[in-house]
Enzyme design. Structure first.
Site, short mmCIF file in Angstrom:
data_model
loop_
_atom_site.label_atom_id
_atom_site.label_comp_id
_atom_site.label_asym_id
_atom_site.label_seq_id
_atom_site.Cartn_x
_atom_site.Cartn_y
_atom_site.Cartn_z
N PRO A 32 10.02 -4.58 0.58
CA PRO A 32 10.96 -4.40 1.69
C PRO A 32 10.25 -4.08 3.00
CG PRO A 32 11.65 -3.15 -0.24
CD PRO A 32 10.25 -3.62 -0.52
N ASP A 45 -2.56 -1.39 10.15
CA ASP A 45 -2.72 -1.40 8.69
C ASP A 45 -3.42 -2.66 8.17
OD1 ASP A 45 -1.64 1.05 8.07
OD2 ASP A 45 0.40 0.28 7.84
N GLY A 105 10.09 -2.22 6.84
CA GLY A 105 10.48 -0.90 7.37
C GLY A 105 10.50 0.14 6.27
N GLY A 144 4.24 -6.33 5.70
CA GLY A 144 3.91 -7.27 6.78
C GLY A 144 2.41 -7.35 6.98
N SER A 145 1.74 -6.21 6.92
CA SER A 145 0.28 -6.18 7.08
C SER A 145 -0.41 -6.88 5.92
CB SER A 145 -0.22 -4.74 7.16
OG SER A 145 0.39 -4.08 8.24
N ALA A 146 0.14 -6.70 4.71
CA ALA A 146 -0.43 -7.35 3.52
C ALA A 146 -0.28 -8.87 3.64
CB ALA A 146 0.24 -6.84 2.26
N LYS A 165 0.85 -1.20 0.00
CA LYS A 165 0.00 0.00 0.00
C LYS A 165 0.88 1.24 0.00
CE LYS A 165 0.54 1.43 4.52
NZ LYS A 165 1.62 2.31 4.79
N GLY A 185 7.25 1.47 4.99
CA GLY A 185 5.98 2.20 4.93
C GLY A 185 5.08 1.70 3.82
N LEU A 186 5.41 0.52 3.27
CA LEU A 186 4.62 -0.05 2.17
C LEU A 186 3.65 -1.12 2.67
CD1 LEU A 186 7.49 -0.30 -0.47
CD2 LEU A 186 5.46 1.16 -0.64
N GLY A 187 3.62 -1.35 3.97
CA GLY A 187 2.63 -2.26 4.57
C GLY A 187 2.80 -3.72 4.16
#
Ligand code: C5P
Length: 287
Positions: A90, A130, A92, A98-100, A8, A94-96
């Site tokens: 990657p 997220d 850390g 882990g949440s995805a 994201k 801010g692309l989410g």
């Protein structure tokens, strides 16, 4: 069962002072984009977590594993599960990512074990700020600490160039620095750097950018360097360190990222996608 779990981008992110629960209320436009990890879950003789091609934890601290375990507990089915994650997004950044991964694992397990939608939404919220967005995806106005999602008209007339610098930022550290700096407000991106559907509307700014730059000045140096190379405004997603800019077409975004000849953790041309994750059957590299 296999799924693509999409990154994201926070096209806009306004942050408000920390509430009593320790979280900061947010208001932002979140967009799923065509940059994905692959998550698979399947029956196994024993529990296992395998991570290929990235640095995510390969034990029970992995957020996608926590999602699997939460679904199993919820339906009282302790059968062993093998989780495999092929990482491209990657950490850390801010692309989410882990949440995805967690949202995709939650969705696959919920389908497999027959968990009801209300319980799935509750579990998503308990896994991280997220995860509710990543479970739904597309283009959403996101409020609260990340759990309140409302429809936002699809914005799909643009592409993004994303550059992930060779260092990561910790989300709690960036929020802590934002508190220390007494709640700074990010600069609003000029309309001429925005796609037509975002002009004159919701202010496109990220309040965490001043905090990220204060914590790690390389964020500002990278932002300025990419902006100079691309000749356009460059923004940061989430708590960083990933940076992005808008392009009219995917071809323009491709040429822009191909021109980045300095070492990065990723340089990707992406387009908006309308889901946070998608179950897949074949083996397409683009999913
Ligand atoms: O929920 P998640 O684990 O993704 O959040 C990580 C940390 O980021 C939280 O512990 C908190 O310090 C910070 N955070 C916040 N306000 C939010 C989201 C995250 O302060 N809305």
């Amino acid at each position: 069962m296999r799924a693509a779990a999409y990154a994201k981008v926070n096209l806009a992110l306004a942050v408000y002072p920390r509430s009593v629960d320790g979280y900061h209320p947010l208001r932002g436009i979140f967009q799923s984009v065509s940059f994905a990890d692959h998550v698979s879950v399947g029956p196994s003789s024993e529990d296992s977590v395998t991570v290929e091609g990235g640095e995510a934890p390969d034990d029970e601290s992995n957020l996608a594993w926590k999602a699997i375990d939460a679904v199993r507990r919820s339906v009282r089915n302790p059968s062993p599960v093998a989780l495999t994650i092929k990482k491209r997004i990657p950490m850390g950044a801010g692309l989410g990512g882990g949440s995805a991964n967690a949202a995709a694992a939650l969705g696959l397990m919920a389908a497999r074990l027959g968990l009801e939608d209300d319980s799935v939404a509750e579990l998503a919220e308990s896994l991280g700020a997220d995860v509710p967005f990543s479970f739904v995806g597309g283009t959403k106005l996101v409020e609260g600490r990340g759990e309140r999602l409302s429809p936002y008209e699809p914005l799909g007339d643009f592409a993004l160039g994303i550059v992930v610098p060779p260092f990561s930022l910790s989300t709690p550290a960036v929020f802590g620095e934002w508190d220390r700096l007494e709640c700074p407000v990010g600069d609003v991106m000029d309309d001429r750097h925005l796609p037509p559907t975002l002009r004159g509307g919701h202010p496109i700014r990220n309040d965490l950018l001043p905090a990220a730059i204060s914590l790690d000045p390389r964020v500002g140096e990278w932002r300025d360097e990419i902006a100079a190379r691309w000749g356009t405004g460059v923004a940061m997603t989430g708590s960083g360190s990933a940076l992005f800019a808008f392009f009219s077409t995917i071809d323009e975004a491709h040429s822009a990222v191909e021109g980045i000849d300095i070492p990065t953790r990723a340089a990707e041309a992406v387009e908006p996608v309308d889901v946070g994750w998608r179950q897949i059957n074949g083996g397409s590299q683009d999913d």
